[in-house]
Design a protein around this motif. Structure first.
Motif, PDB file in Angstrom:
ATOM      1  N   GLY A 270     104.611 -31.208 -22.642  1.00  0.00           N
ATOM      2  CA  GLY A 270     104.058 -29.510 -22.965  1.00  0.00           C
ATOM      3  C   GLY A 270     103.419 -29.794 -24.043  1.00  0.00           C
ATOM      4  N   GLY A 271     103.490 -30.946 -24.591  1.00  0.00           N
ATOM      5  CA  GLY A 271     102.396 -31.158 -25.737  1.00  0.00           C
ATOM      6  C   GLY A 271     100.712 -31.386 -25.681  1.00  0.00           C
ATOM      7  N   MET A 272     100.359 -31.419 -24.083  1.00  0.00           N
ATOM      8  CA  MET A 272      99.552 -31.864 -23.865  1.00  0.00           C
ATOM      9  C   MET A 272      98.745 -30.555 -23.547  1.00  0.00           C
ATOM     10  SD  MET A 272      98.786 -33.706 -20.070  1.00  0.00           S
ATOM     11  CE  MET A 272      98.945 -33.149 -19.293  1.00  0.00           C
ATOM     12  N   MET A 273      99.992 -29.731 -22.078  1.00  0.00           N
ATOM     13  CA  MET A 273      99.173 -28.227 -22.375  1.00  0.00           C
ATOM     14  C   MET A 273      99.136 -27.512 -24.309  1.00  0.00           C
ATOM     15  SD  MET A 273     101.248 -27.010 -18.961  1.00  0.00           S
ATOM     16  CE  MET A 273     102.813 -27.619 -20.177  1.00  0.00           C
ATOM     17  N   GLY A 274     100.019 -27.757 -24.697  1.00  0.00           N
ATOM     18  CA  GLY A 274      99.893 -26.607 -25.888  1.00  0.00           C
ATOM     19  C   GLY A 274      98.334 -27.423 -26.751  1.00  0.00           C
ATOM     20  N   ALA A 275      98.093 -28.741 -26.583  1.00  0.00           N
ATOM     21  CA  ALA A 275      97.095 -29.197 -27.437  1.00  0.00           C
ATOM     22  C   ALA A 275      95.586 -28.525 -26.865  1.00  0.00           C
ATOM     23  CB  ALA A 275      97.289 -30.481 -27.458  1.00  0.00           C
ATOM     24  N   MET A 276      95.682 -28.318 -25.480  1.00  0.00           N
ATOM     25  CA  MET A 276      94.134 -27.821 -24.720  1.00  0.00           C
ATOM     26  C   MET A 276      94.355 -26.424 -24.610  1.00  0.00           C
ATOM     27  SD  MET A 276      94.656 -29.802 -20.564  1.00  0.00           S
ATOM     28  CE  MET A 276      93.519 -29.006 -20.243  1.00  0.00           C
ATOM     29  N   VAL A 277      95.586 -25.961 -25.619  1.00  0.00           N
ATOM     30  CA  VAL A 277      95.705 -24.672 -25.402  1.00  0.00           C
ATOM     31  C   VAL A 277      94.853 -24.292 -26.646  1.00  0.00           C
ATOM     32  CG1 VAL A 277      96.428 -22.384 -25.746  1.00  0.00           C
ATOM     33  CG2 VAL A 277      96.992 -23.238 -23.733  1.00  0.00           C
ATOM     34  N   GLY A 278      95.902 -24.793 -27.624  1.00  0.00           N
ATOM     35  CA  GLY A 278      95.098 -24.501 -29.152  1.00  0.00           C
ATOM     36  C   GLY A 278      93.760 -25.320 -29.155  1.00  0.00           C
ATOM     37  N   GLU A 279      93.020 -25.687 -28.613  1.00  0.00           N
ATOM     38  CA  GLU A 279      91.875 -26.154 -28.922  1.00  0.00           C
ATOM     39  C   GLU A 279      91.196 -24.805 -28.447  1.00  0.00           C
ATOM     40  OE1 GLU A 279      88.541 -28.580 -29.980  1.00  0.00           O
ATOM     41  OE2 GLU A 279      90.801 -29.660 -29.624  1.00  0.00           O
ATOM     42  N   MET A 280      91.211 -24.044 -27.580  1.00  0.00           N
ATOM     43  CA  MET A 280      90.256 -23.005 -27.097  1.00  0.00           C
ATOM     44  C   MET A 280      90.689 -21.980 -27.105  1.00  0.00           C
ATOM     45  SD  MET A 280      90.104 -24.080 -22.980  1.00  0.00           S
ATOM     46  CE  MET A 280      91.901 -24.128 -23.004  1.00  0.00           C
ATOM     47  N   ILE A 281      91.452 -21.606 -28.410  1.00  0.00           N
ATOM     48  CA  ILE A 281      91.712 -19.827 -28.623  1.00  0.00           C
ATOM     49  C   ILE A 281      91.509 -20.051 -30.340  1.00  0.00           C
ATOM     50  CG2 ILE A 281      93.773 -20.008 -27.175  1.00  0.00           C
ATOM     51  CD1 ILE A 281      95.831 -20.249 -29.299  1.00  0.00           C
ATOM     52  N   ARG A 282      91.666 -18.876 -30.434  1.00  0.00           N
ATOM     53  CA  ARG A 282      91.245 -18.157 -32.304  1.00  0.00           C
ATOM     54  C   ARG A 282      92.699 -18.547 -32.958  1.00  0.00           C
ATOM     55  NH1 ARG A 282      89.550 -14.035 -29.951  1.00  0.00           N
ATOM     56  NH2 ARG A 282      91.170 -12.384 -30.807  1.00  0.00           N
ATOM     57  N   VAL A 283      92.226 -18.517 -34.051  1.00  0.00           N
ATOM     58  CA  VAL A 283      93.420 -18.858 -35.047  1.00  0.00           C
ATOM     59  C   VAL A 283      93.944 -17.670 -35.105  1.00  0.00           C
ATOM     60  CG1 VAL A 283      94.606 -18.780 -36.931  1.00  0.00           C
ATOM     61  CG2 VAL A 283      92.157 -19.567 -36.375  1.00  0.00           C
ATOM     62  N   ASP A 284      93.751 -16.413 -35.118  1.00  0.00           N
ATOM     63  CA  ASP A 284      95.590 -15.733 -34.680  1.00  0.00           C
ATOM     64  C   ASP A 284      96.192 -15.058 -33.688  1.00  0.00           C
ATOM     65  OD1 ASP A 284      92.483 -15.068 -33.922  1.00  0.00           O
ATOM     66  OD2 ASP A 284      92.712 -12.381 -33.633  1.00  0.00           O
ATOM     67  N   GLN A 285      95.180 -16.368 -32.621  1.00  0.00           N
ATOM     68  CA  GLN A 285      95.914 -15.514 -31.393  1.00  0.00           C
ATOM     69  C   GLN A 285      97.265 -16.916 -31.029  1.00  0.00           C
ATOM     70  OE1 GLN A 285      92.260 -16.755 -28.259  1.00  0.00           O
ATOM     71  NE2 GLN A 285      92.106 -14.044 -28.461  1.00  0.00           N
ATOM     72  N   SER A 286      96.446 -17.941 -31.763  1.00  0.00           N
ATOM     73  CA  SER A 286      97.371 -19.099 -31.780  1.00  0.00           C
ATOM     74  C   SER A 286      99.137 -18.477 -32.470  1.00  0.00           C
ATOM     75  CB  SER A 286      96.943 -20.760 -32.302  1.00  0.00           C
ATOM     76  OG  SER A 286      97.021 -20.335 -34.139  1.00  0.00           O
ATOM     77  N   ILE A 287      99.128 -18.136 -33.579  1.00  0.00           N
ATOM     78  CA  ILE A 287      99.713 -17.844 -34.378  1.00  0.00           C
ATOM     79  C   ILE A 287     101.095 -16.625 -33.630  1.00  0.00           C
ATOM     80  CG2 ILE A 287     100.607 -15.965 -36.211  1.00  0.00           C
ATOM     81  CD1 ILE A 287      97.810 -16.994 -37.776  1.00  0.00           C
ATOM     82  N   ASN A 288     100.092 -16.222 -32.824  1.00  0.00           N
ATOM     83  CA  ASN A 288     101.535 -15.585 -32.200  1.00  0.00           C
ATOM     84  C   ASN A 288     102.007 -16.282 -30.873  1.00  0.00           C
ATOM     85  OD1 ASN A 288     101.021 -13.197 -33.024  1.00  0.00           O
ATOM     86  ND2 ASN A 288      99.086 -12.578 -32.013  1.00  0.00           N
ATOM     87  N   LEU A 289     101.102 -17.046 -30.334  1.00  0.00           N
ATOM     88  CA  LEU A 289     102.339 -18.025 -29.420  1.00  0.00           C
ATOM     89  C   LEU A 289     102.560 -19.106 -29.808  1.00  0.00           C
ATOM     90  CD1 LEU A 289      98.596 -19.183 -27.169  1.00  0.00           C
ATOM     91  CD2 LEU A 289     100.772 -18.173 -26.344  1.00  0.00           C
ATOM     92  N   ILE A 290     102.715 -19.694 -31.134  1.00  0.00           N
ATOM     93  CA  ILE A 290     103.584 -20.183 -31.817  1.00  0.00           C
ATOM     94  C   ILE A 290     104.583 -19.550 -32.093  1.00  0.00           C
ATOM     95  CG2 ILE A 290     103.674 -21.183 -34.104  1.00  0.00           C
ATOM     96  CD1 ILE A 290     100.770 -22.407 -34.287  1.00  0.00           C
ATOM     97  N   GLN A 291     104.387 -18.399 -32.505  1.00  0.00           N
ATOM     98  CA  GLN A 291     105.745 -17.656 -33.105  1.00  0.00           C
ATOM     99  C   GLN A 291     106.584 -17.704 -31.443  1.00  0.00           C
ATOM    100  OE1 GLN A 291     103.998 -14.240 -34.868  1.00  0.00           O
ATOM    101  NE2 GLN A 291     104.681 -15.095 -36.943  1.00  0.00           N
ATOM    102  N   ILE A 292     106.289 -17.045 -30.384  1.00  0.00           N
ATOM    103  CA  ILE A 292     106.289 -16.622 -29.157  1.00  0.00           C
ATOM    104  C   ILE A 292     107.428 -19.091 -28.487  1.00  0.00           C
ATOM    105  CG2 ILE A 292     106.329 -16.200 -26.609  1.00  0.00           C
ATOM    106  CD1 ILE A 292     104.913 -14.906 -27.397  1.00  0.00           C
ATOM    107  N   PHE A 293     106.319 -20.145 -28.832  1.00  0.00           N
ATOM    108  CA  PHE A 293     107.021 -20.142 -28.388  1.00  0.00           C
ATOM    109  C   PHE A 293     108.255 -21.416 -29.585  1.00  0.00           C
ATOM    110  CE2 PHE A 293     102.827 -21.765 -26.272  1.00  0.00           C
ATOM    111  CZ  PHE A 293     103.680 -21.166 -24.810  1.00  0.00           C
ATOM    112  N   LEU A 294     108.595 -20.519 -30.946  1.00  0.00           N
ATOM    113  CA  LEU A 294     109.369 -21.252 -31.858  1.00  0.00           C
ATOM    114  C   LEU A 294     110.401 -20.260 -31.895  1.00  0.00           C
ATOM    115  CD1 LEU A 294     109.461 -23.411 -34.268  1.00  0.00           C
ATOM    116  CD2 LEU A 294     108.967 -21.248 -35.630  1.00  0.00           C
TER     117      LEU A 294
END
Length: 298
Positions: A99-123
């Motif tokens: 999970g940590g490896m995949m999440g870091a790769m996703v975070g590297e490639m997306i915008r900040v506003d997109q990351s916030i939505n994903l963080i809320q979902i996973f949290l």
């Protein structure tokens, strides 16, 4: 690390404490398979949450964000698994690692506003572990004897309010600070983006560079070695604004920047299509020794 990162990581820390205590209390009513399911589910979601958060925070340094994210996911999954035995620890460890490896790769490639939505979902998925534990320990033929079951959805609703609504104001400040180059788009387009790559000991200083399409990019190649190096990208999406001395216009679909020993060279260009573009050193043998990387264009 700012307020938003502290908020998310603190939430994960508090949640891990609650999950471990809940698992310890109910472990006698749960089987080994249940423990493995809980550890895997929790480790994976914590790893994804931390990975996306740290990936977007440390964009450009994928190694650092991946190591930190995997460590957080492994710790959470393993602690949860301790309550159920060795197999659950291994399951939680591997799930947190992935999970940590995949999440870091996703975070590297997306915008900040997109990351916030994903963080809320996973949290929120991580929080739902608190309800999976009592569900798994409930017998199939059990019946609701009291109205205390209403506390479960009410508690979930409270966590949802805390994470989604309470975290939004902090997230907005994080977005403003981190993506000043993406939120005010007009200002970013006027200023463009500067990328500096240093070469030393047969390596580029960055193997991943995140940029935006249709934005003027000024690329500086700073050669710290005592031998020559260059950087080349071949694509029809490359549009040169200013050329280097070693690119005389014979190929408009190629970026080539050459630097003699201990010198610095610069050119400007735009990339008109999103995607992943490989860059490398064309000096014989240098690419094979590791002088290669990627431009990630969003």
């Amino acid at each position: 690390m700012g307020d938003y990162q502290f908020f998310v990581l603190s939430s994960l820390g508090l949640l891990t404490f609650i999950v471990v205590i809940s698992a310890a209390i109910l472990k006698k009513k749960l089987g080994i398979m249940h423990g493995m399911i809980i550890s895997m589910f929790y480790g994976m979601n914590v790893g994804l949450t931390a990975g996306v958060l740290l990936g977007v925070t440390y964009q450009g340094d994928l190694f650092l964000s991946t190591i930190l994210s995997m460590a957080i996911g492994v710790l959470a999954g393993s602690l949860c698994g301790v309550c159920f035995g060795t197999l659950s620890v291994v399951e939680g460890f591997m799930a947190g690692l992935m999970g940590g490896m995949m999440g870091a790769m996703v975070g590297e490639m997306i915008r900040v506003d997109q990351s916030i939505n994903l963080i809320q979902i996973f949290l929120l998925l991580s929080v739902s572990t608190l309800f999976i534990i009592p569900i798994l320990k409930t017998a199939k033929d059990s019946k609701v004897s009291t109205k205390k079951w209403m506390l479960k959805p009410l508690t979930l609703a409270a966590f949802t309010v805390l994470i989604v609504i309470g975290g939004d104001s902090i997230a907005e400040r994080f977005e403003d600070q981190k993506s000043g180059q993406t939120k005010p788009a007009e200002s970013h387009q006027r200023k463009g983006q500067t990328v500096v790559l240093e070469t030393a000991n047969m390596k580029y200083s960055k193997s991943l560079v995140v940029v935006e399409k249709d934005i003027p990019i000024t690329l500086t190649l700073k050669n710290m070695d005592d031998i020559e190096h260059d950087i080349e990208i071949r694509s029809t999406a490359i549009k040169l604004i200013s050329e280097s001395l070693h690119n005389h216009g014979e190929n408009k679909n190629m970026l080539h920047l050459h630097a003699t020993p201990e010198s610095t060279e610069t050119l400007s260009f735009t990339i008109t299509e999103s995607g992943v573009y490989e860059f490398y050193c064309t000096i014989p043998g240098h690419k094979e020794l590791g002088m290669v990387g990627q431009f990630i264009v969003s």
